[in-house]
Write a protein that holds these residues in place. Structure first.
Motif, PDB file in Angstrom:
ATOM      1  N   ALA A 194       0.822  -1.207   0.000  1.00 28.64           N
ATOM      2  CA  ALA A 194       0.000   0.000   0.000  1.00 28.64           C
ATOM      3  C   ALA A 194       0.858   1.259   0.000  1.00 28.64           C
ATOM      4  N   GLU A 195       1.912   1.276   0.821  1.00 30.75           N
ATOM      5  CA  GLU A 195       2.785   2.448   0.879  1.00 30.75           C
ATOM      6  C   GLU A 195       3.528   2.636  -0.439  1.00 30.75           C
ATOM      7  N   LYS A 198       1.138   4.075  -3.034  1.00 32.84           N
ATOM      8  CA  LYS A 198       0.879   5.497  -2.802  1.00 32.84           C
ATOM      9  C   LYS A 198       2.034   6.345  -3.320  1.00 32.84           C
ATOM     10  N   ARG A 199       3.267   5.904  -3.050  1.00 35.52           N
ATOM     11  CA  ARG A 199       4.445   6.660  -3.489  1.00 35.52           C
ATOM     12  C   ARG A 199       4.642   6.547  -5.000  1.00 35.52           C
ATOM     13  N   LEU A 201       2.557   6.640  -7.355  1.00 38.99           N
ATOM     14  CA  LEU A 201       1.777   7.622  -8.102  1.00 38.99           C
ATOM     15  C   LEU A 201       2.524   8.942  -8.264  1.00 38.99           C
ATOM     16  N   ARG A 202       3.579   9.157  -7.459  1.00 43.15           N
ATOM     17  CA  ARG A 202       4.395  10.368  -7.568  1.00 43.15           C
ATOM     18  C   ARG A 202       5.670  10.130  -8.367  1.00 43.15           C
ATOM     19  N   ASP A 217      -5.891  -2.179   1.960  1.00 45.82           N
ATOM     20  CA  ASP A 217      -5.137  -0.980   1.592  1.00 45.82           C
ATOM     21  C   ASP A 217      -4.548  -1.101   0.193  1.00 45.82           C
ATOM     22  N   THR A 218      -4.017  -2.279  -0.135  1.00 48.12           N
ATOM     23  CA  THR A 218      -3.431  -2.486  -1.459  1.00 48.12           C
ATOM     24  C   THR A 218      -4.507  -2.416  -2.538  1.00 48.12           C
ATOM     25  N   ARG A 220      -7.446  -0.899  -2.406  1.00 49.43           N
ATOM     26  CA  ARG A 220      -7.928   0.479  -2.540  1.00 49.43           C
ATOM     27  C   ARG A 220      -6.945   1.313  -3.360  1.00 49.43           C
ATOM     28  N   ALA A 221      -5.640   1.160  -3.080  1.00 47.79           N
ATOM     29  CA  ALA A 221      -4.627   1.927  -3.809  1.00 47.79           C
ATOM     30  C   ALA A 221      -4.574   1.528  -5.279  1.00 47.79           C
ATOM     31  N   THR A 224      -7.461   3.180  -7.052  1.00 48.60           N
ATOM     32  CA  THR A 224      -7.157   4.601  -7.220  1.00 48.60           C
ATOM     33  C   THR A 224      -6.174   4.822  -8.361  1.00 48.60           C
ATOM     34  N   ALA A 225      -5.147   3.978  -8.436  1.00 55.68           N
ATOM     35  CA  ALA A 225      -4.146   4.117  -9.503  1.00 55.68           C
ATOM     36  C   ALA A 225      -4.782   3.926 -10.877  1.00 55.68           C
TER      37      ALA A 225
END
Length: 358
Positions: A194-195, A198-199, A201-202, A217-218, A220-221, A224-225
């Protein structure tokens, strides 16, 4: 003979026999899995010290300490055979009755393409997609990672993309060709799926490959991606498309599921479920279910009428879809599988037998 050379001989023999896995346990000889069958090799039983020493040669001191603390460890490594050849493994070690046990999965060095794996040719279309979520599902050990790697390699050879893979551990090692590929390993390069997602995407990705959507969490991420304009590829341990969609929805709290089913209907590209079936003459052949997110499927997801998806797949041959049982019947009619063996892998045996004689 030193233990190092015994390990080298063991790995060489596994490669020569086309083993998919090696089991290393106390009080038994090493055991290979070849074409789904466990086969003991001619080797003395391993002692407690033998197994401990083998593991110490395969993982770092830091990993060894973490293993003793957590009692479980996933890892991967390359092992040189001394003849210029290197074998890659994905490993897991654990305790059983107080003793160490190790399971090693052999990872082919060559990344095979979609056509070489005899996967449905329509899957090549996934490599052309700019956004959305595509899943490869099936039981453990049935080639999901290999199929994902084939899609990634297709992109790598044909598109100028930034591909980020997030794995636990890294399996196939990619070399950037037309694409730029960064591979991140959990607990080595990132704290969690998950972390890392999130990173990522940047990090200006075009394509994101997630080894497994294993928790809330994974998942959901990943959604979103895909929603934010990325192509997301991942795996699930589910036998077919309908159960894959249910698994994703059910991982969310009940109060979020209405929103998630709308998101999933908007981003899903398709699902390929697969099984590897051992052939009588040796080797294995892949059987698949292939579902595309056509409007009728998306409507079923939005309305949570997941049971209707199977009928859409069964009648969707002209749209490039088929069920697992339809594909098994194809393999029987093409003379690639005997009927009884194919029937034993059917998801609905009565339905398989009925369709076989239509």
């Amino acid at each position: 003979m030193s233990l190092r050379f015994e390990i080298q001989d063991l790995f060489s023999e596994a490669s020569r026999r086309n083993a998919s896995d090696i089991h290393i346990s106390v009080n038994v000889p090493p055991i290979f899995r070849v074409d789904e069958q466990l086969r003991r090799i001619d080797h003395p039983p391993l002692s407690v010290e033998d197994v401990k020493m083998i593991l110490s040669r395969l993982i770092s001191d830091l990993q060894f300490k973490r293993f003793y603390s957590e009692k479980e460890l996933d890892f991967s490594f390359n092992f040189p055979l001394g003849n210029g050849e290197t074998i890659r493994f994905r490993g897991n070690c654990f305790f059983e009755r107080g003793n160490i046990a190790i399971v090693l999965r052999l990872i082919p060095q060559e990344i095979r393409l979609i056509k070489n794996l005899l996967l449905p040719s329509q899957i090549q279309e996934v490599a052309k997609k700019r956004r959305g979520l595509f899943l490869v599902t099936g039981p453990s050990g049935h080639g999901k990672s290999t199929s994902l790697a084939a899609i990634i390699q297709e992109i790598n050879l044909t598109r100028n993309c930034h591909i980020v893979t997030i794995e636990d551990p890294i399996e196939y090692m990619f070399t950037s060709v037309k694409s730029l590929i960064h591979q991140r390993e959990i607990e080595v390069d990132a704290a969690s799926f998950a972390e890392a997602l999130k990173r990522t995407l940047r990090q200006d990705p075009d394509v994101i490959m997630i080894g497994e959507m294993r928790d809330l969490d994974t998942t959901r991420a990943a959604i979103t991606a895909a929603e934010t304009g990325h192509l997301v590829l991942s795996t699930l341990h589910t036998p077919d498309s309908s159960q894959s969609i249910d698994r994703i929805l059910d991982i969310f709290p009940a109060y979020q599921q209405d929103q998630v089913k709308l998101q999933l209907a908007n981003i899903l590209i398709g699902v390929c479920s697969q099984q590897l079936i051992p052939l009588l003459e040796g080797g294995r052949i892949v059987a698949t279910e292939l579902m595309w997110a056509v409007p009728a499927v998306c409507n079923c997801i939005r309305e949570r009428k997941i049971h209707g998806i199977k009928n859409i797949i069964q009648t969707g041959l002209d749209q490039g879809m088929h069920t697992m049982d339809q594909d098994l019947i194809r393999l029987v009619k093409e003379g690639k599988l005997p009927k009884d063996l194919a029937a034993s892998y059917a998801l609905e045996r009565k339905e398989f037998n009925r369709m076989l004689y239509l």
